[in-house]
Structure formats: structure tokens, C-alpha cells
Design a protein around this motif. Structure first.
Motif, PDB file in Angstrom:
ATOM      1  N   TYR A 403      81.574 111.140 -21.394  1.00 44.46           N
ATOM      2  CA  TYR A 403      81.857 110.540 -22.713  1.00 44.46           C
ATOM      3  C   TYR A 403      83.273 110.939 -23.107  1.00 44.46           C
ATOM      4  N   LYS A 404      84.242 110.056 -22.880  1.00 47.35           N
ATOM      5  CA  LYS A 404      85.651 110.373 -23.105  1.00 47.35           C
ATOM      6  C   LYS A 404      86.133 109.806 -24.435  1.00 47.35           C
ATOM      7  N   ARG A 405      85.477 110.282 -25.481  1.00 51.16           N
ATOM      8  CA  ARG A 405      85.891 109.898 -26.825  1.00 51.16           C
ATOM      9  C   ARG A 405      85.845 111.121 -27.729  1.00 51.16           C
ATOM     10  N   LEU A 406      85.784 110.933 -29.009  1.00 53.95           N
ATOM     11  CA  LEU A 406      85.883 112.060 -29.931  1.00 53.95           C
ATOM     12  C   LEU A 406      84.568 112.829 -29.997  1.00 53.95           C
ATOM     13  N   ILE A 407      84.678 114.168 -29.815  1.00 51.65           N
ATOM     14  CA  ILE A 407      83.524 115.059 -29.875  1.00 51.65           C
ATOM     15  C   ILE A 407      83.890 116.213 -30.800  1.00 51.65           C
ATOM     16  N   LEU A 408      82.915 116.689 -31.536  1.00 49.97           N
ATOM     17  CA  LEU A 408      83.142 117.794 -32.468  1.00 49.97           C
ATOM     18  C   LEU A 408      83.793 118.966 -31.735  1.00 49.97           C
ATOM     19  N   GLY A 409      84.957 119.379 -32.254  1.00 50.13           N
ATOM     20  CA  GLY A 409      85.683 120.490 -31.654  1.00 50.13           C
ATOM     21  C   GLY A 409      86.602 120.093 -30.519  1.00 50.13           C
ATOM     22  N   LYS A 410      86.622 118.824 -30.160  1.00 56.24           N
ATOM     23  CA  LYS A 410      87.434 118.357 -29.042  1.00 56.24           C
ATOM     24  C   LYS A 410      88.525 117.397 -29.520  1.00 56.24           C
ATOM     25  N   GLU A 411      89.415 117.044 -28.577  1.00 53.71           N
ATOM     26  CA  GLU A 411      90.545 116.173 -28.891  1.00 53.71           C
ATOM     27  C   GLU A 411      90.350 114.771 -28.311  1.00 53.71           C
ATOM     28  N   VAL A 412      91.033 113.811 -28.933  1.00 52.88           N
ATOM     29  CA  VAL A 412      91.077 112.449 -28.420  1.00 52.88           C
ATOM     30  C   VAL A 412      92.407 111.834 -28.841  1.00 52.88           C
ATOM     31  N   ARG A 413      92.828 110.831 -28.103  1.00 53.89           N
ATOM     32  CA  ARG A 413      94.080 110.146 -28.403  1.00 53.89           C
ATOM     33  C   ARG A 413      93.786 108.902 -29.221  1.00 53.89           C
ATOM     34  N   LEU A 414      94.475 108.738 -30.348  1.00 47.55           N
ATOM     35  CA  LEU A 414      94.414 107.495 -31.111  1.00 47.55           C
ATOM     36  C   LEU A 414      95.442 106.538 -30.527  1.00 47.55           C
ATOM     37  N   ARG A 415      95.031 105.328 -30.240  1.00 48.31           N
ATOM     38  CA  ARG A 415      95.880 104.335 -29.574  1.00 48.31           C
ATOM     39  C   ARG A 415      97.246 104.232 -30.238  1.00 48.31           C
ATOM     40  N   ASN A 416      98.324 104.555 -29.470  1.00 48.19           N
ATOM     41  CA  ASN A 416      99.718 104.425 -29.910  1.00 48.19           C
ATOM     42  C   ASN A 416     100.084 105.310 -31.106  1.00 48.19           C
ATOM     43  N   ALA A 417      99.213 106.270 -31.473  1.00 51.92           N
ATOM     44  CA  ALA A 417      99.476 107.045 -32.691  1.00 51.92           C
ATOM     45  C   ALA A 417      99.679 108.529 -32.403  1.00 51.92           C
ATOM     46  N   CYS A 418      98.622 109.241 -32.078  1.00 50.54           N
ATOM     47  CA  CYS A 418      98.720 110.683 -31.891  1.00 50.54           C
ATOM     48  C   CYS A 418      97.414 111.216 -31.315  1.00 50.54           C
ATOM     49  N   ILE A 419      97.412 112.542 -31.052  1.00 46.24           N
ATOM     50  CA  ILE A 419      96.195 113.224 -30.633  1.00 46.24           C
ATOM     51  C   ILE A 419      95.597 113.916 -31.851  1.00 46.24           C
ATOM     52  N   ILE A 420      94.273 113.770 -31.996  1.00 43.90           N
ATOM     53  CA  ILE A 420      93.577 114.447 -33.091  1.00 43.90           C
ATOM     54  C   ILE A 420      92.460 115.314 -32.526  1.00 43.90           C
ATOM     55  N   ARG A 421      92.124 116.340 -33.297  1.00 49.00           N
ATOM     56  CA  ARG A 421      90.992 117.201 -32.935  1.00 49.00           C
ATOM     57  C   ARG A 421      89.986 117.165 -34.071  1.00 49.00           C
ATOM     58  N   CYS A 422      88.705 117.011 -33.713  1.00 46.23           N
ATOM     59  CA  CYS A 422      87.658 116.983 -34.730  1.00 46.23           C
ATOM     60  C   CYS A 422      87.331 118.417 -35.159  1.00 46.23           C
ATOM     61  N   ASP A 423      87.490 118.700 -36.464  1.00 44.30           N
ATOM     62  CA  ASP A 423      87.227 120.044 -36.989  1.00 44.30           C
ATOM     63  C   ASP A 423      85.801 120.184 -37.534  1.00 44.30           C
ATOM     64  N   TYR A 424      85.403 119.244 -38.385  1.00 47.68           N
ATOM     65  CA  TYR A 424      84.044 119.300 -38.935  1.00 47.68           C
ATOM     66  C   TYR A 424      83.688 117.934 -39.507  1.00 47.68           C
TER      67      TYR A 424
END
Length: 560
Positions: A403-424
Motif C-alpha cells: 500500500y504505497k499511499r498515506l499511512i499514519l506516521g509515514k510519508e507520501v508525495r503529493l503530486r507536483n507539490a511536496c512530501i507530507i507526513r501524517c502526524d495524527y
């Protein structure tokens, strides 16, 4: 012979080549003869591509002729829809539009000729009795008690039929051929029947109408058709086709009939009678419902003329009966749209993300390509902000393999924007997620190429909440649950109750004025177009044309 993109040799083209080589014909003349009692379907598209395509390739002619011999279910609305479908597919008929009703006077005279030759008679058996007298193929039929009427009496009675002195079903004109024929069709087939119904072309001029088999071959001959192409269910009819032309004094080159297999498509019905039932019983919204295999339905759904012609090209023309996989039709439109459809972002099942380390009023314009491989399609501006929508299927609380998408505590890339990490996350009383709180890696803002040191779990699409355009998404699935519904006694019992799924989400602002039927690839979602009936600037409605090939769409449909 002129070459075109969709030309492929088949047994019909080989026949035509031989006919031209031996001088049987100087030029080629085909026809497309639909009955105006419904909308054209994908099977008719095959016939259109074949008849019009042959005429074009051999520098010949192709007539559009409406077989309007049964006024009961025919109307001008169907005529207009058929004309529009042919034009939309990219074909043009030769000369003026023809109608079988144009030849009613001549066809009637040929019926009189057959009577005078002792080859036709007025029968007063009921339809049920005619069927009973014909019997079965394994033993001869029984002659009608009216079969040996005199020519004079038959002329008199046929005139009475024409003047309306008989009620419907009380008399008909039959050919006198052979009641012991191995082909039941040749056991004195009906040539004319009575119909007291106003005709859309001839009004109340006639109350007797020729049967298709009688009118069709005469119309072909009158128009100078060289090759009369039809589907295999008319194979036995060829005997009657040739018998009629042989026994009337029509002065023309006789057309030849050739049969090929009809187009049967998985999870669909291509019988006008069954399509009419779907419409009349409200299982679909109408003939142009995007779930219907009609050309109008496919057009409204977002299929293109080129994709349908390519489909007809790929399946070819043979005498082998089979059912074509739906995936082949989907592959044709997918291949074309992958090359030609501009990209955009849409969120069909939205969930909110707040990026905590960006200011509340943060906005940044990101320039995105409209197509990754076609720079000539240009670019568009998309606004990125601290509050965005993503699809619910793109977030999970727990880690799932692959599952290569956003997971709690993990990072994912937003298309053409930036990398985000899910905090809570926050939830409501029922346990539904209200909002996802993330942190943005500021070093990656708007960088399309990320350094290898940034390890993330994939790329997902998004929509800025402040700039999102509300939209309705109609996800069309197969209309039937089984591959061959036509084989079932009650085909309606196999309708898929989930053939239409409606979702409400958002699209990016750049397509707020999307034109009807203009296709887009909504990244990672599928190919969509604005619906030509329901969509407008105040209420955007997008039809899913076809899903993507990759695993995203399959994955998002699963329950985790």
C-alpha cells in the motif's frame, strides 16, 4: 484501391477484388439499411464501418436507406438519431437519403407481376395457422386451402387488401414457392401484410406493407447495389432474395448478398427488441444512457469515433460467431485517451488534510503539464494550499503490504507539490475520520524531482479545498452480471443493480468549464468526461468512460 487506416483484408474484400478483376462490376455500391425503430448500437457500428469503409476504399458509393416497411415502431426521432450517429462516426452517405417507402409503388407492381405469373396468392389463414401449416424442417408443410386461387381472384383480393377491406391479420399475400422445401423460409413466405398505422413518410397512403425480405432485395436492385452485406441470421434469406429477383422483370444488374457474423458484446444485449425493453421498463434512463451499447450511449459516456472504429477494425469481418470481450472495446478507448486526453486531478471520495506547518493563508501556484508526453498540450496553473482534499482510499491508519499511499506516521508525495507526513487524525463519535493532520517537508515544496535521500511511500493526487470545484461523478459498470445475458430466457433478471455508482467530490478549478464529452484523465482515477445531459457550470457531472490500467483503481475498490 485507396488505403485507409482501418482497412484490413477479409473474405468480403477478396470477393470484391475478384468481382472487379473479372469485370462483374465496374464500380462498387453498398448500402446501410437500418430500420428506424430504435437507436443504433455497437453492432451497427461494425456494419457502418464495413459498408461505408468499403465504398470509400474502392472509390464507390454507399447509400443510407431506411428500411421503413413496418410503421408501428418507427418514427422520425429514430431517423434523426441514426443520421447523427453515422455522421459522428465520420461517414457520409452517397446522394440523398433513401427510404424503402420511396419504392412502395414499384414494389407493389412487382407483387402484381408475381400474382400474374401464378407465383403469389392471397391467403386468409391466421398467422398461427400459417406457422402450423409450414410445419418443421424434418417433414413437408401443408398447402394452404387458398393456395390454388385463380390469378383473377388473387388480383381482386389483393386490391381489396390495398383498399382496406380486410382487417389486420385477416389476409396476406404469400409467394407460391415450395411447401416441401428443406428451408422453412421458402415455404410460401409472406410478401405483404395489412397494417392500419400512419406511416412517418407516406402518411395514410398505404394500409398494406411489404415484408422486409420482399422489399429489401428490390430496393437493392433499384439502387444498383452490387454487394448487399448482412449478418449471418439472413443466410437462409438469401435463397428468397435471389428467388424474388429471378422471378420479377427488374432490369438491372442483380446485387449479390453476402453474410458475416454479427457483433455480440459481453455483458450487453444488441437486440433492438431487448434494448427497447430496457428503455420502456425504465431499467435505464433512455436510449442514450451511458450504460447502453448504443452509439448514442457510448458517445454520451465519452467514447470517441476513432476508438469505436478501431474496435471494429480489431474484431475483423468473419463468418465465425462469437462473443467479443468487453475488455477489447475498453482497451480501444483507453489506448486513444491515454495518447490524447489532457490530465487533471479529481477527488471522488474526499477526506480533508491540514498541513500544520504551512500558514493558514498559504497559497502557491504550481504549473502542471496537461500531458506528460505531449508538450504541445501546454500547461495549467493549480493552486496548492495548507488545506487540501485527498481520496479516502489514499489513507490507512495501519500499514498494509504494497500500500504505497498515506499511512499514519509515514510519508507520501503529493503530486507536483511536496512530501507530507501524517502526524495524527481526528474522528467523530462513530469513528469516522474527520481530518488528517500532516507536516510538510518544506525542502520538497514544488520540486518535481525528489532527491533519492527522500524516501516516501508513493504519489497521490489532491485538490486545494479553497479552490475545489464540487462535482458529481457517475461510475458506470457493466449493465449485466453475466457475460451473455441474451442466452437467458429472462435476460432482465441478470441486470447488475450496481451498474451505476454516484459519488460526490471535487475537481481542480482548471476544468470548471469542462465541455460536454471532452475527455480527461483524472490522475489515478480513470478517464472521464462532462455529461452532455446533466452537467453545467453550476453542477458539474462527470461520467467515467473507462478505468485506468494500473492497480490504483483495483486497489481502491477493495476493503481494508
Amino acid at each position: 484501391m485507396k488505403q485507409n487506416k482501418y482497412q484490413v483484408m477479409n473474405f468480403i474484400r477478396h470477393i470484391i477484388d475478384e468481382d472487379l478483376a473479372i469485370g462483374k462490376y465496374d464500380n462498387i455500391h453498398t448500402r446501410f439499411p437500418p430500420e428506424p425503430n430504435g437507436y443504433l448500437h455497437i453492432g451497427h457500428a461494425k456494419s457502418i464501418c464495413l459498408n461505408f469503409g468499403i465504398a470509400k476504399d474502392y472509390n464507390g458509393k454507399c447509400n443510407l436507406r431506411f428500411d421503413d416497411t413496418n410503421p408501428v415502431n418507427e418514427n422520425s426521432n429514430f431517423i434523426e438519431s441514426i443520421k447523427n450517429d453515422i455522421k459522428w462516426l465520420g461517414f457520409t452517405w452517397s446522394g440523398d437519403i433513401k427510404y424503402t417507402s420511396n419504392y412502395f409503388d414499384q414494389i407493389y407492381k412487382y407483387a402484381i407481376e408475381l400474382i400474374n405469373k401464378g407465383l403469389a396468392y392471397v391467403d386468409e389463414l391466421t398467422i398461427e395457422e400459417i406457422k402450423e401449416y409450414r410445419g418443421v424442417w424434418s417433414k413437408p408443410g401443408v398447402n394452404s386451402p387458398y393456395r390454388n386461387r385463380s390469378i383473377k381472384e388473387n388480383i381482386f383480393l389483393f386490391d381489396k387488401m390495398k383498399k382496406g377491406y380486410f382487417k389486420e391479420g385477416k389476409a396476406c399475400l404469400r409467394a407460391k414457392i415450395d411447401m416441401s422445401s428443406n428451408f422453412i423460409l421458402m415455404r410460401d413466405p409472406v410478401l405483404y401484410r395489412i397494417k392500419f398505422f400512419k406511416h412517418h413518410q407516406t402518411s395514410d397512403d398505404w394500409c398494406i406493407y411489404p415484408m422486409y425480405d420482399f422489399a429489401h432485395c428490390i430496393s437493392d436492385a433499384l439502387e444498383g447495389i452490387t454487394h448487399s452485406l448482412c449478418t449471418l441470421e439472413f443466410l437462409d434469406n438469401r435463397r428468397l432474395y435471389e428467388w424474388i429477383l429471378k422471378h420479377i422483370s427488374i432490369s438491372t444488374i442483380y446485387p449479390s448478398q453476402y453474410e458475416y457474423s454479427r457483433l455480440n458484446l459481453e455483458y450487453s444485449v444488441t437486440s433492438k427488441r431487448k434494448l427497447s425493453q430496457l428503455v420502456n421498463k425504465k431499467y435505464v434512463e433512455g436510449w442514450d444512457d451511458p450504460r447502453m451499447p448504443t452509439i448514442s450511449g457510448l458517445r454520451r459516456r465519452g467514447y470517441t469515433p476513432a476508438s469505436i472504429c478501431e474496435f471494429c477494425h480489431r474484431i475483423g469481418v468473419t463468418k465465425q460467431q462469437n462473443i467479443i470481450e468487453m475488455s477489447l472495446l475498453e482497451s480501444c478507448v483507453r489506448d486513444e485517451l491515454n495518447r490524447n486526453a489532457p490530465r487533471a486531478m479529481a477527488v471522488l471520495d474526499p477526506i480533508q488534510i491540514i498541513i500544520q506547518n504551512l500558514p493558514l493563508n498559504y497559497e502557491k501556484i504550481i504549473v502542471m503539464k496537461n500531458h506528460p508526453n505531449m508538450p504541445e498540450m501546454g500547461t495549467r496553473e493549480v493552486v496548492f494550499s495548507n488545506t487540501i482534499w485527498i481520496d479516502k482510499a489514499d489513507f490507512r491508519e495501519q500499514y498494509i503490504k504494497n500500500y504505497k499511499r498515506l499511512i499514519l506516521g509515514k510519508e507520501v508525495r503529493l503530486r507536483n507539490a511536496c512530501i507530507i507526513r501524517c502526524d495524527y487524525i481526528t474522528k467523530d463519535k462513530e469513528g469516522n475520520i474527520i481530518c488528517i493532520y500532516c507536516t510538510c517537508d518544506l525542502n520538497t515544496l514544488s520540486k518535481n524531482v525528489i532527491d533519492k535521500s527522500y524516501k516516501n511511500n508513493g504519489i497521490i493526487h489532491w485538490i486545494s479545498k479553497a479552490h475545489a470545484q464540487p462535482a458529481e461523478f457517475r461510475l458506470y459498470n457493466r449493465l449485466f452480471n453475466i457475460p451473455n445475458p441474451s442466452s437467458e430466457k429472462n435476460f432482465l433478471a441478470n441486470i447488475n443493480p450496481n451498474s451505476l455508482e454516484i459519488k460526490h467530490g471535487y475537481v481542480e478549478q482548471s476544468i470548471k468549464n469542462a465541455k460536454a464529452n471532452k475527455p480527461y484523465q483524472f490522475e489515478r482515477e480513470g478517464y472521464f468526461c462532462a455529461d452532455s445531459v446533466y452537467s453545467n457550470q453550476s453542477h458539474l457531472v462527470f461520467n467515467r468512460i473507462v478505468s485506468l490500467r494500473d492497480s490504483y483503481e483495483k486497489l481502491s475498490s477493495k476493503s481494508f
